[in-house]
Design a protein around this motif. Structure first.
Motif, mmCIF file in Angstrom:
data_model
loop_
_atom_site.group_PDB
_atom_site.id
_atom_site.type_symbol
_atom_site.label_atom_id
_atom_site.label_comp_id
_atom_site.label_asym_id
_atom_site.label_seq_id
_atom_site.Cartn_x
_atom_site.Cartn_y
_atom_site.Cartn_z
ATOM 1 N N HIS A 1 -2.448 3.475 -5.769
ATOM 2 C CA HIS A 1 -2.392 2.915 -4.942
ATOM 3 C C HIS A 1 -2.191 1.741 -4.728
ATOM 4 O O HIS A 1 -1.938 0.672 -5.525
ATOM 5 N N ARG B 1 8.575 10.839 8.401
ATOM 6 C CA ARG B 1 7.610 11.624 9.147
ATOM 7 C C ARG B 1 7.254 13.067 9.102
ATOM 8 O O ARG B 1 8.363 13.583 8.676
ATOM 9 N N ALA C 1 3.669 5.247 3.278
ATOM 10 C CA ALA C 1 2.806 5.386 2.725
ATOM 11 C C ALA C 1 2.777 4.325 1.577
ATOM 12 O O ALA C 1 2.943 3.412 1.137
ATOM 13 N N ASN C 2 1.359 4.472 0.579
ATOM 14 C CA ASN C 2 1.480 3.938 -0.249
ATOM 15 C C ASN C 2 0.416 4.995 -1.908
ATOM 16 O O ASN C 2 0.519 4.075 -2.922
ATOM 17 N N GLN D 1 3.826 -0.821 1.525
ATOM 18 C CA GLN D 1 3.353 -0.142 1.936
ATOM 19 C C GLN D 1 5.276 0.900 1.784
ATOM 20 O O GLN D 1 6.209 0.072 2.306
ATOM 21 N N LYS E 1 7.011 7.239 8.805
ATOM 22 C CA LYS E 1 5.201 6.468 8.298
ATOM 23 C C LYS E 1 5.054 5.937 7.283
ATOM 24 O O LYS E 1 6.095 6.094 6.176
ATOM 25 N N ASN F 1 2.908 11.994 1.558
ATOM 26 C CA ASN F 1 1.558 11.873 1.651
ATOM 27 C C ASN F 1 1.367 10.656 0.203
ATOM 28 O O ASN F 1 0.794 10.113 0.139
#
Length: 220
Positions: free
Chosen positions: A169, A178, A158-159, A173, A156, A182
């Motif tokens: 942030h 996964r 994440a940034n 990405q 997945k 986060n």
């Protein structure tokens, strides 16, 4: 034109094969004068050949621009942090020292800070950045979140990156496994054990020669 709002840049370190195609493609851009704005770093060179591409992350609140006394670094409305403007850059190196990702480089010959601008001349026209267009393993991917999640169901994007008490942030990405991740703790990751894939001599040698199972003819 602005970059399409649903398109962004994804980095999947686990897929980097260290071929340097991205470096070569970036260096061929005429605006860089033969210099590449992307480079590869070894994760744990002593134990593994695994590399990871390093490119500007295009922070939402770019530290490089905040510390620039000449206001030479601008962030576009679509989130791309541009390289320093030559008429304004005073080559003070503040941006080079302040970037938490260690990306900006000072061109001593031109007295100008240079870094990746996400191939803005291409991406704002709907084209892929040069590096993503040549990456054979798609470790560098340009597209939508839906496209990357369909291609990598076990990962997945994440940034959010944690540097001490500061959370940053980014527009770029990073693909991570996964799960509950986060927020990428950049400081803690320095002391973590690198995940590598060992390659043994046996695997290599076993594919070099396969004996013919048919019997050899007998001399008479």
């Amino acid at each position: 034109m602005a970059i399409a709002s649903d398109k962004t840049f994804f980095i999947d370190p686990a897929r980097c094969i260290g071929c340097q195609a991205c470096v070569q493609a970036c260096s061929e851009c005429a605006t860089h004068r033969g210099q590449s704005m992307i480079h590869l770093e070894y994760i744990d060179r002593r134990h593994s050949p695994q590399t990871v591409p390093v490119v500007c992350m295009h922070c939402d609140s770019p530290t490089c621009a905040e510390v620039c006394p000449a206001d030479a670094i601008k962030r576009t409305d679509d989130g791309v942090v541009q390289t320093a403007r030559k008429p304004r850059c005073i080559a003070c190196n503040n941006c080079v020292l302040a970037c938490p990702f260690g990306v900006p480089k000072m061109d001593a010959g031109a007295n100008l800070m240079m870094k990746c601008d996400m191939c803005y001349d291409r991406t704002s026209e709907g084209l892929k950045p040069w590096c993503a267009s040549v990456c054979p393993s798609q470790a560098l991917f340009w597209g939508t979140r839906e496209e990357i999640e369909k291609l990598r169901p076990s990962s997945k994007p994440a940034n959010a990156f944690q540097f001490g008490n500061q959370t940053i942030h980014t527009k770029v990405q990073m693909m991570v496994p996964r799960g509950p991740i986060n927020l990428i703790d950049a400081i803690a990751s320095l002391n973590s054990t690198a995940v590598s894939h060992e390659v043994t001599d046996d695997i290599l040698l076993s594919n070099l020669f396969e004996p013919d199972p048919s019997p050899l003819p007998q001399n008479r």
